[in-house]
Design a protein around this motif. Structure first.
Motif, PDB file in Angstrom:
ATOM      1  N   LEU A  98      18.911   8.454  27.730  1.00  0.00           N
ATOM      2  CA  LEU A  98      19.389   9.738  27.223  1.00  0.00           C
ATOM      3  C   LEU A  98      18.807  10.025  25.838  1.00  0.00           C
ATOM      4  CD1 LEU A  98      21.152  12.223  27.670  1.00  0.00           C
ATOM      5  CD2 LEU A  98      23.058  10.935  26.680  1.00  0.00           C
ATOM      6  N   ASP A  99      18.789   9.011  24.973  1.00  0.00           N
ATOM      7  CA  ASP A  99      18.189   9.194  23.644  1.00  0.00           C
ATOM      8  C   ASP A  99      16.710   9.547  23.753  1.00  0.00           C
ATOM      9  OD1 ASP A  99      20.470   8.811  22.144  1.00  0.00           O
ATOM     10  OD2 ASP A  99      20.106   6.669  21.805  1.00  0.00           O
ATOM     11  N   GLY A 100      16.005   8.931  24.680  1.00  0.00           N
ATOM     12  CA  GLY A 100      14.592   9.240  24.894  1.00  0.00           C
ATOM     13  C   GLY A 100      14.388  10.661  25.364  1.00  0.00           C
ATOM     14  N   LEU A 101      15.236  11.106  26.294  1.00  0.00           N
ATOM     15  CA  LEU A 101      15.128  12.482  26.789  1.00  0.00           C
ATOM     16  C   LEU A 101      15.436  13.499  25.695  1.00  0.00           C
ATOM     17  CD1 LEU A 101      16.768  12.078  30.318  1.00  0.00           C
ATOM     18  CD2 LEU A 101      14.340  12.467  29.791  1.00  0.00           C
ATOM     19  N   VAL A 102      16.454  13.215  24.902  1.00  0.00           N
ATOM     20  CA  VAL A 102      16.803  14.113  23.797  1.00  0.00           C
ATOM     21  C   VAL A 102      15.673  14.144  22.767  1.00  0.00           C
ATOM     22  CG1 VAL A 102      18.396  14.428  21.856  1.00  0.00           C
ATOM     23  CG2 VAL A 102      19.292  13.944  24.130  1.00  0.00           C
ATOM     24  N   ALA A 103      15.069  12.985  22.491  1.00  0.00           N
ATOM     25  CA  ALA A 103      13.940  12.949  21.550  1.00  0.00           C
ATOM     26  C   ALA A 103      12.764  13.755  22.092  1.00  0.00           C
ATOM     27  CB  ALA A 103      13.534  11.504  21.270  1.00  0.00           C
ATOM     28  N   LEU A 104      12.512  13.665  23.400  1.00  0.00           N
ATOM     29  CA  LEU A 104      11.428  14.465  23.994  1.00  0.00           C
ATOM     30  C   LEU A 104      11.715  15.954  23.899  1.00  0.00           C
ATOM     31  CD1 LEU A 104      10.341  12.525  27.214  1.00  0.00           C
ATOM     32  CD2 LEU A 104       9.040  12.873  25.098  1.00  0.00           C
ATOM     33  N   LEU A 105      12.952  16.351  24.154  1.00  0.00           N
ATOM     34  CA  LEU A 105      13.324  17.764  24.023  1.00  0.00           C
ATOM     35  C   LEU A 105      13.156  18.223  22.573  1.00  0.00           C
ATOM     36  CD1 LEU A 105      14.515  20.368  25.216  1.00  0.00           C
ATOM     37  CD2 LEU A 105      16.779  19.441  24.722  1.00  0.00           C
ATOM     38  N   GLY A 106      13.620  17.400  21.644  1.00  0.00           N
ATOM     39  CA  GLY A 106      13.449  17.729  20.230  1.00  0.00           C
ATOM     40  C   GLY A 106      11.991  17.818  19.838  1.00  0.00           C
ATOM     41  N   ALA A 107      11.178  16.923  20.394  1.00  0.00           N
ATOM     42  CA  ALA A 107       9.740  16.946  20.098  1.00  0.00           C
ATOM     43  C   ALA A 107       9.100  18.224  20.617  1.00  0.00           C
ATOM     44  CB  ALA A 107       9.053  15.720  20.703  1.00  0.00           C
ATOM     45  N   ALA A 108       9.524  18.667  21.800  1.00  0.00           N
ATOM     46  CA  ALA A 108       8.973  19.912  22.356  1.00  0.00           C
ATOM     47  C   ALA A 108       9.332  21.101  21.460  1.00  0.00           C
ATOM     48  CB  ALA A 108       9.485  20.130  23.777  1.00  0.00           C
ATOM     49  N   LEU A 109      10.591  21.167  21.034  1.00  0.00           N
ATOM     50  CA  LEU A 109      11.013  22.263  20.152  1.00  0.00           C
ATOM     51  C   LEU A 109      10.299  22.191  18.806  1.00  0.00           C
ATOM     52  CD1 LEU A 109      14.843  22.263  20.899  1.00  0.00           C
ATOM     53  CD2 LEU A 109      13.191  24.019  21.550  1.00  0.00           C
ATOM     54  N   SER A 110      10.191  20.997  18.272  1.00  0.00           N
ATOM     55  CA  SER A 110       9.533  20.818  16.986  1.00  0.00           C
ATOM     56  C   SER A 110       8.038  21.141  17.079  1.00  0.00           C
ATOM     57  CB  SER A 110       9.744  19.385  16.497  1.00  0.00           C
ATOM     58  OG  SER A 110       9.135  19.177  15.263  1.00  0.00           O
ATOM     59  N   ALA A 111       7.416  20.748  18.174  1.00  0.00           N
ATOM     60  CA  ALA A 111       5.982  21.037  18.361  1.00  0.00           C
ATOM     61  C   ALA A 111       5.754  22.543  18.442  1.00  0.00           C
ATOM     62  CB  ALA A 111       5.459  20.349  19.616  1.00  0.00           C
ATOM     63  N   PHE A 112       6.624  23.236  19.154  1.00  0.00           N
ATOM     64  CA  PHE A 112       6.492  24.692  19.239  1.00  0.00           C
ATOM     65  C   PHE A 112       6.647  25.332  17.862  1.00  0.00           C
ATOM     66  CE2 PHE A 112       8.494  28.876  19.587  1.00  0.00           C
ATOM     67  CZ  PHE A 112       7.463  29.573  20.210  1.00  0.00           C
ATOM     68  N   ALA A 113       7.655  24.896  17.117  1.00  0.00           N
ATOM     69  CA  ALA A 113       7.872  25.455  15.782  1.00  0.00           C
ATOM     70  C   ALA A 113       6.703  25.129  14.854  1.00  0.00           C
ATOM     71  CB  ALA A 113       9.185  24.927  15.202  1.00  0.00           C
TER      72      ALA A 113
END
Length: 178
Positions: A98-113
């Motif tokens: 779950l932590d890995g999935l949340v980190a990936l989601l955060g990375a996607a949002l951060s990469a877009f920003a």
């Protein structure tokens, strides 16, 4: 690779700290000038009227830079505030996934920003955009700092995802949660 990533996060953290030191110095000069003026007026002399031009605007740019540049270092040191009411009740492996999935989601949002801010910085550079304050600051400078901070944060989030999926994440390893 671990050493290079930790060095990158630490360098971004030091840049964030330098931004805060710059704010401190600018405000100290402004306060010092006001104290000198107060002293001069108290002695019946003429005030110098010195002030740091664009202090609020420059301070805001530096504060934004320090905030975004510090994101990766604080994540790597596991000092972000986390709400882990659900994850603490999960088995270790499920929590890591779950932590890995949340980190990936955060990375996607951060990469877009980061991409959007970098594109904005490039537009500002090509148009020669400057701020509207007393000091015409090229907007590419603060926008570039924010984009750089988000880029390094994206790398840190991807790093956390790899660690989590590999079963050795720092997040699940005992950070302070709420």
């Amino acid at each position: 690779m671990r050493r290079a990533l930790d060095t990158l996060y630490l360098a971004a953290g030091w840049l964030a700290a330098l931004c805060l030191v710059a704010i401190l110095l600018l405000v100290a000069v402004q306060v010092g000038a006001r104290l000198v003026d107060w002293g001069l007026v108290s002695l019946g002399l003429k005030a110098t009227g010195f002030s740091v031009p664009g202090l609020a605007e420059i301070g805001g740019f530096l504060l934004g830079g320090s905030t975004f540049l510090a994101l990766a270092d604080t994540l790597a040191k596991n000092v972000h505030i986390r709400v882990d009411l659900l994850t603490t009740r999960l088995p270790a492996r499920a929590r890591q996934i779950l932590d890995g999935l949340v980190a990936l989601l955060g990375a996607a949002l951060s990469a877009f920003a980061a991409y959007a801010l970098a594109a904005l910085a490039m537009k500002s550079f090509s148009y020669g955009d400057v701020s509207y304050g007393l000091v015409a600051t090229p907007l590419v400078i603060p926008q570039g700092a924010l984009a750089l901070g988000l880029l390094v944060f994206t790398i840190a989030l991807l790093d956390e995802a790899v660690l989590a999926f590999g079963g050795r994440d720092r997040i699940a390893g005992g950070g302070e949660g709420i």
